[in-house]
Write a protein that holds these residues in place. Structure first.
Motif, PDB file in Angstrom:
ATOM      1  N   PRO C   5      65.538  15.955 -13.833  1.00 16.00           N
ATOM      2  CA  PRO C   5      65.459  14.616 -13.263  1.00 16.00           C
ATOM      3  C   PRO C   5      66.763  14.167 -12.616  1.00 16.00           C
ATOM      4  O   PRO C   5      66.789  13.227 -11.849  1.00 16.00           O
ATOM      5  CB  PRO C   5      65.112  13.750 -14.472  1.00 16.00           C
ATOM      6  CG  PRO C   5      65.568  14.523 -15.657  1.00 16.00           C
ATOM      7  CD  PRO C   5      65.477  15.967 -15.284  1.00 16.00           C
ATOM      8  N   HIS C   6      67.850  14.861 -12.943  1.00 13.12           N
ATOM      9  CA  HIS C   6      69.149  14.409 -12.437  1.00 13.12           C
ATOM     10  C   HIS C   6      69.495  15.089 -11.121  1.00 13.12           C
ATOM     11  O   HIS C   6      69.936  14.432 -10.175  1.00 13.12           O
ATOM     12  CB  HIS C   6      70.237  14.679 -13.478  1.00 13.12           C
ATOM     13  CG  HIS C   6      69.976  13.952 -14.771  1.00 13.12           C
ATOM     14  ND1 HIS C   6      70.372  12.669 -14.983  1.00 13.12           N
ATOM     15  CD2 HIS C   6      69.314  14.353 -15.894  1.00 13.12           C
ATOM     16  CE1 HIS C   6      69.994  12.286 -16.205  1.00 13.12           C
ATOM     17  NE2 HIS C   6      69.353  13.288 -16.769  1.00 13.12           N
ATOM     18  N   CYS C   7      69.333  16.399 -11.101  1.00  9.25           N
ATOM     19  CA  CYS C   7      69.759  17.119  -9.891  1.00  9.25           C
ATOM     20  C   CYS C   7      68.619  17.785  -9.173  1.00  9.25           C
ATOM     21  O   CYS C   7      68.803  18.348  -8.107  1.00  9.25           O
ATOM     22  CB  CYS C   7      70.825  18.162 -10.252  1.00  9.25           C
ATOM     23  SG  CYS C   7      70.152  19.494 -11.273  1.00  9.25           S
ATOM     24  N   GLY C   8      67.475  17.745  -9.773  1.00 12.46           N
ATOM     25  CA  GLY C   8      66.312  18.268  -9.076  1.00 12.46           C
ATOM     26  C   GLY C   8      66.137  19.770  -9.165  1.00 12.46           C
ATOM     27  O   GLY C   8      65.240  20.325  -8.539  1.00 12.46           O
ATOM     28  N   ALA C   9      66.990  20.448  -9.872  1.00 15.76           N
ATOM     29  CA  ALA C   9      66.885  21.899  -9.914  1.00 15.76           C
ATOM     30  C   ALA C   9      65.691  22.309 -10.772  1.00 15.76           C
ATOM     31  O   ALA C   9      65.263  21.601 -11.675  1.00 15.76           O
ATOM     32  CB  ALA C   9      68.174  22.495 -10.485  1.00 15.76           C
ATOM     33  N   ALA C  10      65.204  23.500 -10.472  1.00 17.53           N
ATOM     34  CA  ALA C  10      64.072  24.015 -11.233  1.00 17.53           C
ATOM     35  C   ALA C  10      64.580  24.771 -12.466  1.00 17.53           C
ATOM     36  O   ALA C  10      65.565  25.499 -12.387  1.00 17.53           O
ATOM     37  CB  ALA C  10      63.230  24.951 -10.354  1.00 17.53           C
ATOM     38  N   ASN C  11      63.945  24.556 -13.555  1.00 19.75           N
ATOM     39  CA  ASN C  11      64.361  25.204 -14.794  1.00 19.75           C
ATOM     40  C   ASN C  11      63.193  25.897 -15.454  1.00 19.75           C
ATOM     41  O   ASN C  11      62.043  25.560 -15.215  1.00 19.75           O
ATOM     42  CB  ASN C  11      64.944  24.183 -15.776  1.00 19.75           C
ATOM     43  CG  ASN C  11      66.304  23.736 -15.358  1.00 19.75           C
ATOM     44  OD1 ASN C  11      67.288  24.415 -15.600  1.00 19.75           O
ATOM     45  ND2 ASN C  11      66.363  22.586 -14.658  1.00 19.75           N
ATOM     46  N   LYS C  12      63.535  26.871 -16.280  1.00 23.43           N
ATOM     47  CA  LYS C  12      62.496  27.570 -17.042  1.00 23.43           C
ATOM     48  C   LYS C  12      61.780  26.584 -17.960  1.00 23.43           C
ATOM     49  O   LYS C  12      62.391  25.618 -18.431  1.00 23.43           O
ATOM     50  CB  LYS C  12      63.105  28.698 -17.874  1.00 23.43           C
ATOM     51  CG  LYS C  12      63.383  29.956 -17.053  1.00 23.43           C
ATOM     52  CD  LYS C  12      63.830  31.079 -17.953  1.00 23.43           C
ATOM     53  CE  LYS C  12      65.328  30.983 -18.176  1.00 23.43           C
ATOM     54  NZ  LYS C  12      65.815  32.206 -18.867  1.00 23.43           N
ATOM     55  N   PRO C  13      60.527  26.834 -18.275  1.00 21.95           N
ATOM     56  CA  PRO C  13      59.763  25.866 -19.075  1.00 21.95           C
ATOM     57  C   PRO C  13      60.365  25.592 -20.452  1.00 21.95           C
ATOM     58  O   PRO C  13      60.243  24.518 -20.999  1.00 21.95           O
ATOM     59  CB  PRO C  13      58.394  26.545 -19.229  1.00 21.95           C
ATOM     60  CG  PRO C  13      58.316  27.505 -18.114  1.00 21.95           C
ATOM     61  CD  PRO C  13      59.708  27.933 -17.791  1.00 21.95           C
ATOM     62  N   ASP C  14      61.034  26.592 -21.025  1.00 20.41           N
ATOM     63  CA  ASP C  14      61.550  26.375 -22.377  1.00 20.41           C
ATOM     64  C   ASP C  14      62.886  25.665 -22.416  1.00 20.41           C
ATOM     65  O   ASP C  14      63.407  25.387 -23.479  1.00 20.41           O
ATOM     66  CB  ASP C  14      61.708  27.739 -23.085  1.00 20.41           C
ATOM     67  CG  ASP C  14      60.362  28.308 -23.462  1.00 20.41           C
ATOM     68  OD1 ASP C  14      59.454  27.499 -23.717  1.00 20.41           O
ATOM     69  OD2 ASP C  14      60.232  29.533 -23.489  1.00 20.41           O
ATOM     70  N   ARG C  16      65.969  23.139 -22.390  1.00 21.10           N
ATOM     71  CA  ARG C  16      66.192  21.758 -22.781  1.00 21.10           C
ATOM     72  C   ARG C  16      67.249  21.110 -21.902  1.00 21.10           C
ATOM     73  O   ARG C  16      67.340  19.906 -21.823  1.00 21.10           O
ATOM     74  CB  ARG C  16      66.673  21.698 -24.229  1.00 21.10           C
ATOM     75  CG  ARG C  16      65.755  22.392 -25.189  1.00 21.10           C
ATOM     76  CD  ARG C  16      64.521  21.590 -25.421  1.00 21.10           C
ATOM     77  NE  ARG C  16      63.571  22.347 -26.214  1.00 21.10           N
ATOM     78  CZ  ARG C  16      62.755  21.794 -27.086  1.00 21.10           C
ATOM     79  NH1 ARG C  16      62.782  20.524 -27.284  1.00 21.10           N
ATOM     80  NH2 ARG C  16      61.923  22.543 -27.763  1.00 21.10           N
ATOM     81  N   PHE C  17      68.084  21.945 -21.336  1.00 18.16           N
ATOM     82  CA  PHE C  17      69.162  21.408 -20.508  1.00 18.16           C
ATOM     83  C   PHE C  17      69.089  22.072 -19.146  1.00 18.16           C
ATOM     84  O   PHE C  17      68.720  23.229 -19.011  1.00 18.16           O
ATOM     85  CB  PHE C  17      70.531  21.686 -21.154  1.00 18.16           C
ATOM     86  CG  PHE C  17      70.728  20.924 -22.429  1.00 18.16           C
ATOM     87  CD1 PHE C  17      70.318  21.474 -23.635  1.00 18.16           C
ATOM     88  CD2 PHE C  17      71.296  19.668 -22.443  1.00 18.16           C
ATOM     89  CE1 PHE C  17      70.491  20.773 -24.804  1.00 18.16           C
ATOM     90  CE2 PHE C  17      71.476  18.964 -23.609  1.00 18.16           C
ATOM     91  CZ  PHE C  17      71.079  19.524 -24.786  1.00 18.16           C
ATOM     92  N   CYS C  18      69.471  21.340 -18.136  1.00 14.37           N
ATOM     93  CA  CYS C  18      69.417  21.850 -16.771  1.00 14.37           C
ATOM     94  C   CYS C  18      70.465  22.922 -16.579  1.00 14.37           C
ATOM     95  O   CYS C  18      71.615  22.767 -16.994  1.00 14.37           O
ATOM     96  CB  CYS C  18      69.651  20.710 -15.778  1.00 14.37           C
ATOM     97  SG  CYS C  18      69.679  21.283 -14.081  1.00 14.37           S
ATOM     98  N   GLY C  19      70.030  23.989 -15.987  1.00 12.44           N
ATOM     99  CA  GLY C  19      70.950  25.097 -15.767  1.00 12.44           C
ATOM    100  C   GLY C  19      71.995  24.782 -14.703  1.00 12.44           C
ATOM    101  O   GLY C  19      73.047  25.394 -14.643  1.00 12.44           O
ATOM    102  N   GLU C  20      71.716  23.795 -13.847  1.00  7.03           N
ATOM    103  CA  GLU C  20      72.626  23.467 -12.752  1.00  7.03           C
ATOM    104  C   GLU C  20      73.646  22.420 -13.157  1.00  7.03           C
ATOM    105  O   GLU C  20      74.832  22.586 -12.995  1.00  7.03           O
ATOM    106  CB  GLU C  20      71.803  22.935 -11.573  1.00  7.03           C
ATOM    107  CG  GLU C  20      70.994  24.004 -10.863  1.00  7.03           C
ATOM    108  CD  GLU C  20      71.905  24.941 -10.083  1.00  7.03           C
ATOM    109  OE1 GLU C  20      71.715  26.155 -10.184  1.00  7.03           O
ATOM    110  OE2 GLU C  20      72.828  24.438  -9.396  1.00  7.03           O
ATOM    111  N   CYS C  21      73.154  21.342 -13.643  1.00  6.39           N
ATOM    112  CA  CYS C  21      74.060  20.223 -13.927  1.00  6.39           C
ATOM    113  C   CYS C  21      74.315  20.008 -15.403  1.00  6.39           C
ATOM    114  O   CYS C  21      75.175  19.217 -15.794  1.00  6.39           O
ATOM    115  CB  CYS C  21      73.494  18.935 -13.320  1.00  6.39           C
ATOM    116  SG  CYS C  21      71.943  18.440 -14.099  1.00  6.39           S
TER     117      CYS C  21
END
Lengths: 219, 216, 525
Positions: C5-14, C16-21
């Motif tokens: 929701p913060h940076c819009g990056a796509a993350n794996k379904p599991d 909990r934290f965004c891999g980008e930001c």
């Protein structure tokens, strides 16, 4: 320092009875199987001591029954009326028995109170076994057939009427008692003897300590 | 005490016990408590006079010098007495250990020499060819041996922890054992009935004969 | 696939934290209500079941911290914070400060936390790389150390240090306990997801958010109106219907039951009467029909012959191990055998392993002794009662053999025969095992019929004759009487015994007929 003394005392409390049981047991085993005069004499003495101590333990148990009922009277618990009867007759017998077990009052009470009561109580079983014979011995399976037929043959074969009906009946009864029944009982006797030996060995090796007074007597 | 009173007392007590057939009632309960009380009292008297007095008290009182070994059972009895209080109960453990030591040793020896070995021998010898008796006796002996082994197999393999075994021979022997045990229990039951009937006969004989005087 | 929701990056379904930001991905977890233990949906502020508040007053639902990853984050943040913190008012925190100051930050956190693989130490946290992180299978979900730890560390520590701790250093949980009235809705310096500062929960956020709910007394909140579901409406209706239903009278059932119990008790009484009549009538008639048809058993015959073969003056040891409960069977046995023994002029030593046995024996012995002119101390002795389970038979024989009764029986003079009268198998076994086996004493036994099956294997021992003879019950006594030609109580009772045995068999037969007949007719038995 105190902890050390405590630990030693606890250790002694546990190990002294066990050592006693094992040592005495070993000696008695030797006495049982071998003929050595000194050990035999000591063994005899221990056996006599056991007789005395077991008698005393019986006495404690009997007194305990009286104490339990006396407490029931004292606290007016349920059924305390009956307890009065129990305790009073027990005390009468004990006091009358002070001169000896052959005293007239004691033998009179035994012959005319205890004997009829006990004999009648056990003879009641005949009535219960009769109702059980009527209601309980249903021929539901081949197993119950075997059971009931055996019981019937034994019942009829034991009494003169059986012999009157046929000479075969007592003979079949004899065969049943002497062959299959003996075989079954022999197996049970052997099994029980094995169990006794195993339990005895457990006690004499200290693996089982029923005298320890603890809940779990095995290590 | 006149004979009449004693007979009537015994008869009344017998009938009170039989009143249990009508149902549990206070009179029966009273009779049972009187029975327990008198048997407890009698046992105390017998134990005191038949065992403790002649075997412990008298030797020590008469000649404490020569009979000093009897101090051991006296000590053990006193230790046993300590079991009545929870705090001192541990003292009694030694006395109980002594009893167990002797008892276990005698039990082992007795079970071995009196039951186990003779009974095994009985099964074995009866099957060996040297034993006497005709063909019927031989057949009976074989049946005896097979039945004994079957009973042991049944208890060990079926009732024991191991559970059902796979081997056919073992299963067959267990089944044989099961039927042998059934017959044994049937015989036990038949004998029990006989025993209880005999006890009833004795009481009725007393009631009709000694009490009512109806028997010749 | 989850979008941050913060940076819009796509993350794996599991994740909990965004891999980008590094921001939490906002997968909120529901809260379990502390009052009624109902799990509630995420984002719910008030328990659906009982209405308890699930979030501290002053916080909004969106402020509810997320569980995933925070403990690790919080712990690390706490560690990072520790270096620059001024001394707190709290003693524990102070102690921990001191410890932290000494650079042993690991002791501050809970031991169980430390034990986990890959839990970063102070030294390692700076250089933490992905390889050092524990495999996800080892750690529970919420302890998983998220990737890009450093970035998160920096951000969160920045957040915390920015907010700062109040100069008085009151721990957050204490702050949260400040009463509503004083502070109003203002939450003092308690950022959303405030981490715990002290104790084993140190650094973990979010677990104590509901503590104020429990601890703070607050104004009563009206309970929400219960809105039952349609299913519970149906159930309530059913319940009401059942309750409103008039009680069905049990009249139809009662008569049948009464009849049944009446029948049962009638049958019982018929049985009792049959039994009593079967015993009494033959006795009253004085019939002696049985005498002619007495069965002959090998056991009783063998016992008779063993005693018959005794030379005059032999010492015979007799043990009376029965009580009044078995006296009906045993006393006739004892009487018959004693008569025979006295006829054979044997010297008798009587003993008993039961207290009552000695008295019962005394009665019979004295009666028969009088008939045969036996004198106490000359022809017979009574040793009384001996106890001790295994020790009892043993002491009797040992005393005998050692000459305790010299004058009557000399030392070394073993009894020629032992006669055991056993009411229960236990006493027979004791004598067999303690005396017959070890000493090889010849032994015969008269037993109650209940003990006969147990005794038979010993009698039927061809290899080692443990029992030379075996007499069973009242019937055995009658047999013995017939052998000796002296009719007594036992023979007189045989007719009654016969009748009752037949009656018993008939009872079994009739019982089965009634049972199966009832089954055939379809009635349950």
């Amino acid at each position: 320092m105190r902890r050390l003394a405590q630990a030693i005392s606890v250790g002694l409390r546990r190990s002294v009875p066990m050592a006693l049981a094992i040592a005495i047991g070993a000696l008695m085993l030797v006495d049982f199987f071998f003929d050595e005069p000194h050990i035999n004499a000591l063994g005899s003495f221990f056996v006599e001591s056991v007789v005395i101590v077991v008698a005393f333990a019986m006495l404690l148990g009997l007194v305990n029954v009286l104490v339990v009922h006396f407490r029931r009277i004292w606290k007016r618990e349920e059924g305390w009326y009956y307890s009065i009867a129990l305790v009073s007759i027990a005390l009468i017998v004990v006091i009358a028995g002070i001169p000896g077990a052959d005293s007239r009052v004691v033998t009179w009470i035994f012959d005319n109170v205890q004997f009829p009561l006990q004999a009648a109580t056990f003879s009641l079983l005949a009535f219960f076994v009769a109702t059980a014979a009527y209601r309980g011995l249903r021929l539901r399976s081949w197993e119950s057939v075997a059971f009931v037929v055996t019981a019937v043959v034994v019942l009829v074969g034991q009494v003169p009427v059986g012999r009157y009906v046929s000479d075969l009946l007592p003979q079949i009864k004899d065969w049943i008692l002497n062959v299959p029944s003996t075989a079954g009982m022999r197996g049970i006797i052997i099994g029980v003897a094995l169990g006794t030996i195993a339990t005895g060995v457990r006690v004499l090796t200290g693996f089982d300590r029923p005298y320890s007074g603890e809940e779990d007597s095995t290590r | 005490m006149s004979e009449l009173v004693t007979v009537w007392l015994a008869a009344i007590l017998t009938l009170i016990v039989y009143s249990y057939l009508l149902g549990d009632n206070p009179l029966y309960r009273l009779a049972q408590h009187v029975f327990v009380g008198s048997s407890v009292g009698y046992a105390v008297v017998v134990v005191l006079h038949n065992i403790l007095r002649p075997r412990l008290v008298e030797p020590l009182l008469e000649d404490a010098g020569a009979n000093w070994p009897f101090l051991l059972p006296l000590l053990l009895c006193l230790l046993l007495l300590s079991k009545t209080r929870g705090t001192t109960a541990w003292l009694g453990n030694s006395a109980v250990a002594f009893l167990f030591g002797v008892g276990a040793a005698l039990a082992i020896g007795g079970a071995l020499l009196g039951s186990f070995l003779p009974q095994i021998q009985a099964s074995w010898v009866s099957v060996s060819p040297g034993s006497a008796g005709g063909r019927v006796a031989a057949a009976n002996n074989i049946l005896l041996a097979v039945g004994t082994i079957g009973t042991l197999a049944y208890f060990y393999f079926t009732v024991g922890v191991r559970g059902r075994p796979g081997s056919g021979l073992v299963r067959f022997t267990s089944t044989v054992g099961r039927w042998v045990i059934l017959i044994t229990f049937g015989a036990i039951f038949g004998n029990r009935v006989m025993a209880y009937v005999s006890l009833l006969i004795e009481r009725v004989y007393f009631l009709l004969g000694d009490w009512l005087g109806l028997l010749g | 696939m989850i979008t941050c929701p913060h940076c819009g990056a796509a993350n794996k379904p599991d994740s909990r934290f965004c891999g980008e930001c590094g921001e939490p991905l906002g997968v909120p977890q529901g809260v379990t209500c502390p009052m009624c233990d109902t799990p509630n949906a995420p984002g719910v502020g008030v328990c659906a079941k009982c209405g308890a508040q699930l979030i501290p007053p002053g916080l909004s639902v969106t402020d509810i911290p997320l569980r995933a990853g925070e403990p690790g984050e919080g712990a690390l943040a706490a560690e990072a914070r520790l270096d620059g913190r001024p001394g707190p008012a709290d003693d524990i925190a102070q102690a921990e400060e001191a410890e932290a100051g000494s650079g042993v930050a690991e002791d501050v956190v809970a031991p169980w936390l430390k034990k986990l693989d890959g839990f970063p130490s102070e030294e390692r946290s700076a250089g933490l790389r992905e390889e050092d992180q524990p495999k996800s299978s080892e750690l529970p979900e919420w302890l998983e150390v998220p990737p890009d730890l450093e970035e998160m560390l920096a951000e969160t520590s920045a957040t915390v240090s920015e907010e700062g701790v109040a100069p008085a250093e009151i721990p957050s949980w204490l702050e949260a306990l400040r009463p509503d009235e004083e502070e109003g809705d203002e939450e003092p310096a308690a950022a959303p997801g405030m981490a715990e500062i002290t104790g084993s929960l140190k650094g973990i956020k979010g677990t104590l958010g509901i503590e104020p709910v429990v601890a703070i007394p607050r104004r009563a909140v009206p309970l929400p109106v219960a809105t039952p579901s349609s299913a519970s409406y149906k159930r309530a209706e059913l319940f009401g219907a059942v309750v409103r239903e008039a009680a069905r009278p049990a009249v139809e059932v009662a008569p049948r039951r009464r009849v049944e119990t009446l029948m049962a008790s009638t049958v019982r009484w018929i049985i009792y009467l049959i039994l009593f009549a079967g015993v009494a009538v033959p006795l009253l008639l004085g019939s002696r029909w049985s005498e002619a048809n007495m069965p002959v058993t090998s056991g009783t015959t063998a016992m008779y012959e063993a005693i018959e073969a005794l030379p005059a003056g032999s010492v015979v040891l007799i043990s009376h191990d029965y009580d009044p409960g078995a006296a009906g069977e045993m006393v006739p046995q004892v009487e018959a055998v004693l008569r025979h023994l006295m006829q054979r002029q044997a010297r008798l030593i009587n003993v008993s392993l039961t207290p009552e046995g000695s008295r019962l024996a005394q009665q019979v012995v004295e009666r028969v002794a009088e008939e045969h002119g036996y004198v106490y101390g000359v022809q017979y002795l009574s040793l009384g009662y001996v106890t001790g389970i295994e020790a009892a038979p043993r002491i009797v024989v040992e005393e005998l053999r050692s000459g305790a009764w010299s004058g009557f029986v000399e030392a070394g003079e073993d009894p020629s025969l032992m006669v055991e009268f056993a009411g229960t198998p236990e006493y027979l076994r004791l004598w067999l095992e303690q005396v017959q086996g070890p000493y090889g004493l010849p032994m015969v036994a008269g037993v109650s019929a209940t003990a006969d099956p147990y005794a038979r294997p010993y009698y039927r021992n061809e290899a080692q004759r443990q029992l030379l003879g075996l007499m069973t019950g009242l019937v055995g006594a009658a047999e013995y009487e017939r052998h000796s030609g002296e009719a007594g109580l036992a023979l007189a009772s045989m007719d009654s015994q016969s009748v009752v045995h037949i009656a018993m068999v008939l009872l079994i037969v009739v019982g089965n007929v009634a049972y199966f007949g009832g089954r055939l007719r379809g009635k349950p038995s």
